[in-house]
Design a protein around this motif. Structure first.
Motif, short mmCIF file in Angstrom:
data_model
loop_
_atom_site.label_atom_id
_atom_site.label_comp_id
_atom_site.label_asym_id
_atom_site.label_seq_id
_atom_site.Cartn_x
_atom_site.Cartn_y
_atom_site.Cartn_z
N THR A 1 4.79 9.73 -9.38
CA THR A 1 4.62 10.19 -11.08
C THR A 1 4.10 10.68 -11.85
OG1 THR A 1 3.47 8.03 -13.01
CG2 THR A 1 2.03 8.61 -11.34
N GLU A 2 4.70 11.33 -12.94
CA GLU A 2 4.26 11.92 -13.98
C GLU A 2 2.98 12.33 -15.56
OE1 GLU A 2 5.56 15.54 -13.40
OE2 GLU A 2 6.61 15.26 -11.32
N ASN A 3 2.90 11.08 -14.94
CA ASN A 3 2.38 10.25 -16.15
C ASN A 3 0.59 10.08 -15.06
OD1 ASN A 3 0.35 7.95 -17.89
ND2 ASN A 3 1.86 8.49 -18.96
N SER A 4 -0.15 10.85 -16.52
CA SER A 4 -1.55 11.14 -15.09
C SER A 4 -2.45 9.85 -15.39
CB SER A 4 -2.69 12.24 -15.80
OG SER A 4 -2.55 11.67 -17.49
N SER A 5 -1.93 9.05 -16.51
CA SER A 5 -3.07 7.38 -16.89
C SER A 5 -2.58 6.39 -15.48
CB SER A 5 -2.64 6.54 -18.21
OG SER A 5 -3.24 7.37 -19.06
N VAL A 6 -0.66 6.35 -15.17
CA VAL A 6 -0.03 5.46 -14.34
C VAL A 6 -1.31 6.04 -12.93
CG1 VAL A 6 1.75 4.75 -12.91
CG2 VAL A 6 1.89 5.18 -15.43
N ARG A 7 -0.95 7.44 -12.94
CA ARG A 7 -2.11 7.71 -11.53
C ARG A 7 -3.17 7.51 -11.32
NH1 ARG A 7 -0.62 13.47 -11.07
NH2 ARG A 7 1.28 12.96 -10.26
N ARG A 8 -4.05 7.93 -12.53
CA ARG A 8 -5.10 7.20 -12.10
C ARG A 8 -5.85 6.31 -11.90
NH1 ARG A 8 -7.86 4.89 -15.59
NH2 ARG A 8 -6.55 5.12 -17.59
N LEU B 1 0.90 -1.70 0.41
CA LEU B 1 -0.22 -0.07 0.40
C LEU B 1 0.49 1.01 0.18
CD1 LEU B 1 -2.97 1.88 0.08
CD2 LEU B 1 -2.76 1.61 2.82
N ASN B 2 2.12 1.67 0.18
CA ASN B 2 3.20 2.68 0.44
C ASN B 2 3.50 2.63 -0.49
OD1 ASN B 2 2.48 3.50 3.46
ND2 ASN B 2 3.42 2.14 4.24
N GLU B 3 3.16 1.79 -0.94
CA GLU B 3 4.86 2.02 -2.00
C GLU B 3 3.44 2.31 -3.54
OE1 GLU B 3 6.77 -1.83 -0.73
OE2 GLU B 3 4.61 -1.27 0.02
N LEU B 4 2.53 1.74 -3.25
CA LEU B 4 1.09 2.27 -4.31
C LEU B 4 1.07 3.73 -3.90
CD1 LEU B 4 -1.11 -0.60 -4.05
CD2 LEU B 4 0.41 -0.44 -6.03
N ILE B 5 1.00 4.82 -2.88
CA ILE B 5 1.05 6.67 -2.71
C ILE B 5 1.69 6.74 -3.10
CG2 ILE B 5 0.92 7.16 -0.44
CD1 ILE B 5 -0.73 5.00 0.68
N ASP B 6 3.10 5.83 -2.60
CA ASP B 6 4.87 6.92 -3.22
C ASP B 6 3.98 6.69 -5.06
OD1 ASP B 6 5.27 7.00 -0.78
OD2 ASP B 6 7.08 5.04 -1.15
N ASN C 1 -7.32 3.99 -8.30
CA ASN C 1 -7.70 3.28 -8.66
C ASN C 1 -7.35 2.03 -7.78
OD1 ASN C 1 -9.31 0.68 -10.34
ND2 ASN C 1 -10.14 2.41 -10.07
N ILE C 2 -6.55 1.14 -7.68
CA ILE C 2 -6.29 0.31 -7.05
C ILE C 2 -6.23 0.76 -5.73
CG2 ILE C 2 -4.64 -1.17 -6.33
CD1 ILE C 2 -4.07 -1.32 -9.40
N ILE C 3 -5.50 1.95 -4.98
CA ILE C 3 -5.49 2.05 -3.62
C ILE C 3 -6.81 2.23 -3.31
CG2 ILE C 3 -5.07 4.00 -2.19
CD1 ILE C 3 -2.30 4.47 -3.88
N GLU C 4 -8.01 2.79 -3.66
CA GLU C 4 -9.25 2.80 -3.55
C GLU C 4 -9.70 1.58 -3.07
OE1 GLU C 4 -13.26 3.85 -3.25
OE2 GLU C 4 -12.66 2.97 -4.82
N ARG C 5 -9.87 0.67 -3.55
CA ARG C 5 -9.84 -0.34 -3.69
C ARG C 5 -9.05 -1.93 -2.36
NH1 ARG C 5 -10.27 -3.05 -9.30
NH2 ARG C 5 -11.05 -4.83 -8.21
N LEU C 6 -7.61 -0.71 -2.17
CA LEU C 6 -7.96 -1.99 -1.40
C LEU C 6 -8.26 -1.21 0.43
CD1 LEU C 6 -4.35 -1.30 -1.86
CD2 LEU C 6 -5.27 -3.60 -2.36
N THR C 7 -8.37 -1.87 1.25
CA THR C 7 -8.48 -1.64 2.54
C THR C 7 -7.47 -0.14 3.60
OG1 THR C 7 -9.22 -3.55 3.30
CG2 THR C 7 -8.64 -2.21 5.67
N LEU C 8 -8.09 0.75 3.86
CA LEU C 8 -7.23 2.18 4.66
C LEU C 8 -8.09 2.12 6.27
CD1 LEU C 8 -7.84 5.18 1.89
CD2 LEU C 8 -5.31 3.51 2.60
#
Length: 173
Positions: A78-85, A68-73, A89-96
């Motif tokens: 990232t400078e790429n908007s597709s990679v960011r989005r 999770l922390n690596e995904l947040i980082d 999306n994956i972070i939003e589907r994980l437990t916080l």
């Protein structure tokens, strides 16, 4: 056909993303795939890997909880908007959980949810994530609500307007 960086560089379609997902699903190694490809320096490799992973079920994605922390980082750096989005999306589907709360990520979400230069998909994902993080602290929820109320709503797309309205009215989650 085996999944390789070269193959991921060439994946540009919904069907290609589905194929990637099906192949990763067959191996059952979502975490290994993620670690190998989504942090690749070539944004095309990372984007295609992330796109394939967005096809997974939430249960399958739960394997990624340990990164999770690596995904947040990744999302913040990232400078790429597709990679960011796709990463958001994956972070939003994980437990916080409350222990996962990172003020740098909350600040990032606040900044990107109100930025009129940002894509609506990123704005809405940041709004959802900010909401989830703020639920742990009433004072942060108050700040979120004030921020949402202060948005000059005419500058935003319907998806952003709709989610904002749901959150402000208490109808979100």
């Amino acid at each position: 056909m085996a999944i390789t960086s070269e193959r991921l560089k060439q994946t540009f379609s919904e069907g290609g993303a589905q194929e990637i997902y099906q192949e990763v699903k067959a191996t059952g190694n979502f975490l290994g795939f993620a670690r190998r490809y989504i942090f690749d320096s070539d944004y095309r490799v990372a984007r295609s890997a992330l796109w394939g992973l967005t096809k997974a079920t939430n249960e399958e994605l739960s394997d990624l909880q340990v990164i999770l922390n690596e995904l947040i980082d990744k999302a913040m750096q990232t400078e790429n908007s597709s990679v960011r989005r796709l990463t958001l999306n994956i972070i939003e589907r994980l437990t916080l959980e409350e222990d996962d709360m990172r003020t740098d990520f909350l600040d990032f979400c606040f900044e990107h949810m109100v930025s009129i230069e940002e894509y609506p998909g990123i704005q809405t994902l940041c709004m959802k994530l900010a909401y989830r993080m703020c639920t742990f602290y009433p004072e942060l929820m108050d700040e979120l609500m004030r921020t949402l109320e202060a948005m000059e709503i005419d500058y935003y797309k319907p998806a952003v307007k709709g989610l904002r309205k749901k959150i402000l009215s208490g109808r979100y989650r």
